[in-house]
Scaffold this motif. Structure first.
Motif, PDB file in Angstrom:
ATOM      1  N   ILE A   1       0.901  -1.239  -0.088  1.00 15.79           N
ATOM      2  CA  ILE A   1      -0.015  -0.018  -0.143  1.00 15.79           C
ATOM      3  C   ILE A   1       1.030   1.107   0.074  1.00 15.79           C
ATOM      4  N   ARG A   2       1.906   1.222   0.834  1.00 12.39           N
ATOM      5  CA  ARG A   2       2.886   2.411   0.842  1.00 12.39           C
ATOM      6  C   ARG A   2       3.473   2.489  -0.354  1.00 12.39           C
ATOM      7  N   GLY A   3       3.654   1.397  -1.062  1.00  8.55           N
ATOM      8  CA  GLY A   3       4.605   1.436  -2.398  1.00  8.55           C
ATOM      9  C   GLY A   3       3.531   1.875  -3.579  1.00  8.55           C
ATOM     10  N   GLY A   4       2.147   1.854  -3.570  1.00  7.37           N
ATOM     11  CA  GLY A   4       1.548   2.345  -4.576  1.00  7.37           C
ATOM     12  C   GLY A   4       0.616   1.269  -5.298  1.00  7.37           C
ATOM     13  N   VAL A   5       0.588   0.298  -4.406  1.00  2.00           N
ATOM     14  CA  VAL A   5      -0.272  -0.836  -5.162  1.00  2.00           C
ATOM     15  C   VAL A   5      -1.618  -0.604  -5.697  1.00  2.00           C
ATOM     16  N   GLN A   6      -2.161   0.366  -4.977  1.00  3.00           N
ATOM     17  CA  GLN A   6      -3.557   0.539  -5.351  1.00  3.00           C
ATOM     18  C   GLN A   6      -3.856   1.697  -6.511  1.00  3.00           C
ATOM     19  N   ARG A   7      -2.540   1.913  -7.218  1.00  2.00           N
ATOM     20  CA  ARG A   7      -2.456   2.563  -8.535  1.00  2.00           C
ATOM     21  C   ARG A   7      -1.824   1.647  -9.444  1.00  2.00           C
ATOM     22  N   ALA A   8      -1.308   0.605  -9.120  1.00  2.00           N
ATOM     23  CA  ALA A   8      -0.818  -0.197  -9.949  1.00  2.00           C
ATOM     24  C   ALA A   8      -1.763  -1.426 -10.386  1.00  2.00           C
ATOM     25  N   THR A   9      -1.542  -2.377 -11.238  1.00  2.00           N
ATOM     26  CA  THR A   9      -2.408  -3.314 -11.655  1.00  2.00           C
ATOM     27  C   THR A   9      -2.321  -4.370 -10.370  1.00  2.00           C
ATOM     28  N   GLY A  10      -1.239  -4.691  -9.751  1.00  2.00           N
ATOM     29  CA  GLY A  10      -1.059  -5.368  -8.541  1.00  2.00           C
ATOM     30  C   GLY A  10       0.167  -5.618  -8.088  1.00  2.00           C
ATOM     31  N   PHE A  11       0.516  -7.090  -7.925  1.00  2.00           N
ATOM     32  CA  PHE A  11       1.859  -7.562  -7.361  1.00  2.00           C
ATOM     33  C   PHE A  11       2.218  -8.896  -7.970  1.00  2.00           C
ATOM     34  N   PHE A  12       3.419  -9.035  -7.482  1.00  2.00           N
ATOM     35  CA  PHE A  12       3.995 -10.514  -7.991  1.00  2.00           C
ATOM     36  C   PHE A  12       4.618 -11.227  -6.844  1.00  2.00           C
ATOM     37  N   THR A  13       4.453 -12.560  -6.688  1.00  2.00           N
ATOM     38  CA  THR A  13       5.137 -13.093  -5.534  1.00  2.00           C
ATOM     39  C   THR A  13       5.963 -14.362  -6.238  1.00  2.00           C
ATOM     40  N   ASN A  14       7.114 -14.877  -5.302  1.00  2.00           N
ATOM     41  CA  ASN A  14       7.870 -16.096  -5.759  1.00  2.00           C
ATOM     42  C   ASN A  14       8.779 -15.856  -6.798  1.00  2.00           C
ATOM     43  N   ALA A  15       9.078 -14.476  -6.892  1.00  2.00           N
ATOM     44  CA  ALA A  15      10.164 -14.336  -8.081  1.00  2.00           C
ATOM     45  C   ALA A  15      11.554 -14.823  -7.747  1.00  2.00           C
ATOM     46  N   SER A  16      11.904 -15.480  -8.342  1.00  2.00           N
ATOM     47  CA  SER A  16      13.366 -16.348  -8.449  1.00  2.00           C
ATOM     48  C   SER A  16      13.339 -17.383  -7.018  1.00  2.00           C
ATOM     49  N   ASN A  17      12.104 -17.790  -6.781  1.00  2.00           N
ATOM     50  CA  ASN A  17      11.926 -18.656  -5.669  1.00  2.00           C
ATOM     51  C   ASN A  17      11.499 -19.889  -5.815  1.00  2.00           C
ATOM     52  N   TYR A  18      11.110 -20.675  -4.888  1.00  2.00           N
ATOM     53  CA  TYR A  18      10.814 -22.257  -5.353  1.00  2.00           C
ATOM     54  C   TYR A  18       9.422 -22.797  -4.601  1.00  2.00           C
ATOM     55  N   GLN A  19       8.983 -21.710  -4.074  1.00  2.35           N
ATOM     56  CA  GLN A  19       7.629 -21.987  -3.306  1.00  2.35           C
ATOM     57  C   GLN A  19       6.572 -22.611  -4.239  1.00  2.35           C
ATOM     58  N   THR A  20       5.585 -23.406  -3.878  1.00  2.00           N
ATOM     59  CA  THR A  20       4.791 -24.183  -4.769  1.00  2.00           C
ATOM     60  C   THR A  20       3.791 -23.258  -5.304  1.00  2.00           C
ATOM     61  N   GLU A  21       3.175 -23.521  -6.698  1.00  3.86           N
ATOM     62  CA  GLU A  21       2.195 -22.765  -7.092  1.00  3.86           C
ATOM     63  C   GLU A  21       0.900 -22.450  -6.085  1.00  3.86           C
ATOM     64  N   ASP A  22       0.550 -23.664  -5.581  1.00  3.03           N
ATOM     65  CA  ASP A  22      -0.518 -23.411  -4.516  1.00  3.03           C
ATOM     66  C   ASP A  22      -0.387 -22.684  -3.539  1.00  3.03           C
ATOM     67  N   ALA A  23       0.838 -22.759  -2.936  1.00  5.19           N
ATOM     68  CA  ALA A  23       1.178 -21.661  -1.770  1.00  5.19           C
ATOM     69  C   ALA A  23       1.299 -20.409  -2.009  1.00  5.19           C
ATOM     70  N   SER A  24       1.894 -19.892  -3.421  1.00  3.33           N
ATOM     71  CA  SER A  24       1.738 -18.779  -4.051  1.00  3.33           C
ATOM     72  C   SER A  24       0.533 -18.265  -4.336  1.00  3.33           C
ATOM     73  N   ASN A  25      -0.445 -18.959  -5.028  1.00  2.00           N
ATOM     74  CA  ASN A  25      -1.476 -18.527  -5.237  1.00  2.00           C
ATOM     75  C   ASN A  25      -2.432 -18.220  -4.319  1.00  2.00           C
ATOM     76  N   TRP A  26      -2.475 -19.035  -3.120  1.00  2.00           N
ATOM     77  CA  TRP A  26      -3.155 -18.743  -1.861  1.00  2.00           C
ATOM     78  C   TRP A  26      -2.518 -17.557  -1.062  1.00  2.00           C
ATOM     79  N   TYR A  27      -1.341 -17.329  -1.201  1.00  2.00           N
ATOM     80  CA  TYR A  27      -0.477 -16.093  -0.576  1.00  2.00           C
ATOM     81  C   TYR A  27      -1.246 -14.670  -1.355  1.00  2.00           C
ATOM     82  N   GLY A  28      -1.069 -14.913  -2.983  1.00  2.00           N
ATOM     83  CA  GLY A  28      -1.761 -13.775  -3.551  1.00  2.00           C
ATOM     84  C   GLY A  28      -3.057 -13.602  -3.203  1.00  2.00           C
ATOM     85  N   THR A  29      -3.936 -14.403  -3.311  1.00  2.00           N
ATOM     86  CA  THR A  29      -5.362 -14.201  -2.916  1.00  2.00           C
ATOM     87  C   THR A  29      -5.469 -13.496  -1.399  1.00  2.00           C
ATOM     88  N   LEU A  30      -4.722 -13.970  -0.541  1.00  3.67           N
ATOM     89  CA  LEU A  30      -5.008 -13.425   0.754  1.00  3.67           C
ATOM     90  C   LEU A  30      -4.271 -11.912   0.716  1.00  3.67           C
TER      91      LEU A  30
END
Length: 385
Positions: free
Chosen positions: A210-239
């Protein structure tokens, strides 16, 4: 003579392998494809060597990997160079009716000056660089992965800031500047950093977004360059998306469910507290480039610092890039990290210089890692075809 014949056969086979087009990957807007850039030159060298050795199946795997859509990274170029490079990438993609993924990696103090340290010298220099990115994109479509680790790893997290957190405040100002320079461009979608689901809690990262301006962006990304499962990443993003929506309506992010809540309880909380339409919420993308087998579990007690994020062994490519995710909040699965490029020199708490888990010296960050590349391609889940 025999070696020359083998070389000619290998060259011909390499041409055939690389001439096979990558599979179309539809995106949500207009049915275009995600862009497949030219690969790291050392990938072609590896393929040629495998062919010369008669290892045709392995050569095919590396070829299939590099012919899959993935991001194009920008971070060490001058403003003039980056404008030219971005313009070329977006023009090449537009000619193919494809959308490029641009990973921007030049924020001052990036990666706490560690393995991938560097970045612009100051805010003014960074703003000039961002303006050059915007000029390079123009009106052509692009998905922008804005500064991996920029919000999950701010200067105050590294012990590199003063008591007034001057550098951290500058970091948020820099990300906001980039959002305002890039998101308004026609066809450009900007996504901000969250780290990955085994790092910050939802309650910790949502305020930073929020402080970084996400409400004026399309959104956010997660798990960049990491190895967490897609299930965990999708759930994290949803939350995270749900928490941002809750906060936008006046709620306190501290009350949001995080990734460690029982999912049934978190879903009940979302149902009771989030009234926004998915179309009006922050969307997200995930990095599936190396998460096919999930994260590495280091041998118990073997290392004082296992560096489980750094060239872990026995990993595989994950889901192929696509924008057909089946989720109203997830815009795409992407290959943000270039699979086959090293995470850096991994010592795992030892004096080095070898990576004790691999018995070799790992290439420096961003350089081609043939052994890991073949490992990722061989252990891909789902398998490469």
């Amino acid at each position: 003579m025999r070696s020359r014949i083998r070389a000619l056969v290998a060259a011909a086979a390499l041409g055939v392998l690389l001439a096979v087009p990558s599979a179309p990957t539809a995106v949500a807007h207009g049915g275009d494809r995600l862009y497949t850039p030219p690969a790291n030159p050392d990938a072609y060298t590896q393929i040629a060597g495998l062919l010369r050795d008669g290892r045709y199946a392995d050569a095919h795997k590396i070829s299939a990997m590099i012919r899959t859509p993935q991001a194009v990274w920008f971070g060490t170029q001058t403003p003039a160079e980056v404008r030219k490079g971005v313009a070329k990438t977006t023009k090449d993609a537009a000619r193919e009716h494809a959308v490029p993924v641009l990973a921007l990696y030049n924020v001052p103090g990036r990666d706490c000056a560690n393995y991938s340290g560097g970045g612009a010298s100051n805010t003014a220099e960074y703003q000039e660089w961002v303006d050059a990115i915007a000029a390079g994109i123009g009106t052509r479509p692009a998905m922008v992965i804005l500064e991996p680790d920029s919000l999950a790893l701010v200067p105050s997290d590294c012990g590199q800031d003063d008591a007034e957190q001057t550098l951290t405040a500058a970091r948020f100002a820099e990300i906001n500047y980039a959002v305002d320079a890039l998101e308004p461009l026609r066809g450009t979608r900007v996504y901000l950093d969250t780290g990955h689901p085994n790092w910050h809690s939802v309650n910790s990262i949502a305020p930073r977004l929020i402080r970084g301006g996400v409400q004026r962006a399309t959104g956010f990304f997660t798990n960049a360059s990491n190895y967490q499962t897609e299930d965990a990443s999708n759930w994290y993003g949803t939350l995270i998306s749900s928490c941002i929506a809750f906060a936008s309506a006046g709620g306190d992010t501290a009350a949001c469910p995080n990734q460690w809540w029982p999912r049934e309880d978190a879903r009940a909380w979302i149902s009771a507290n989030v009234t926004a339409s998915p179309a009006d919420m922050a969307h997200f993308v995930t990095d599936t480039s190396r998460n096919g087998l999930g994260p590495w579990t280091p041998p118990a007690g073997k290392y004082t610092n296992a560096e489980d994020w750094c060239n872990p062994p026995g990993r595989g490519l994950g889901d192929r890039p696509t924008t057909r995710t089946g989720s109203a909040l997830q815009d795409a699965k992407l290959w943000i990290k270039i699979p086959g490029e090293s995470d850096g020199s991994c010592f795992r708490g030892t004096a080095g210089p070898e990576d004790p888990e691999r018995g070799m010296i790992d290439p420096v960050a961003g350089h081609w890692f043939p052994e890991q590349a073949l490992e990722l391609a061989t252990l891909a889940s789902p398998p490469l075809h």
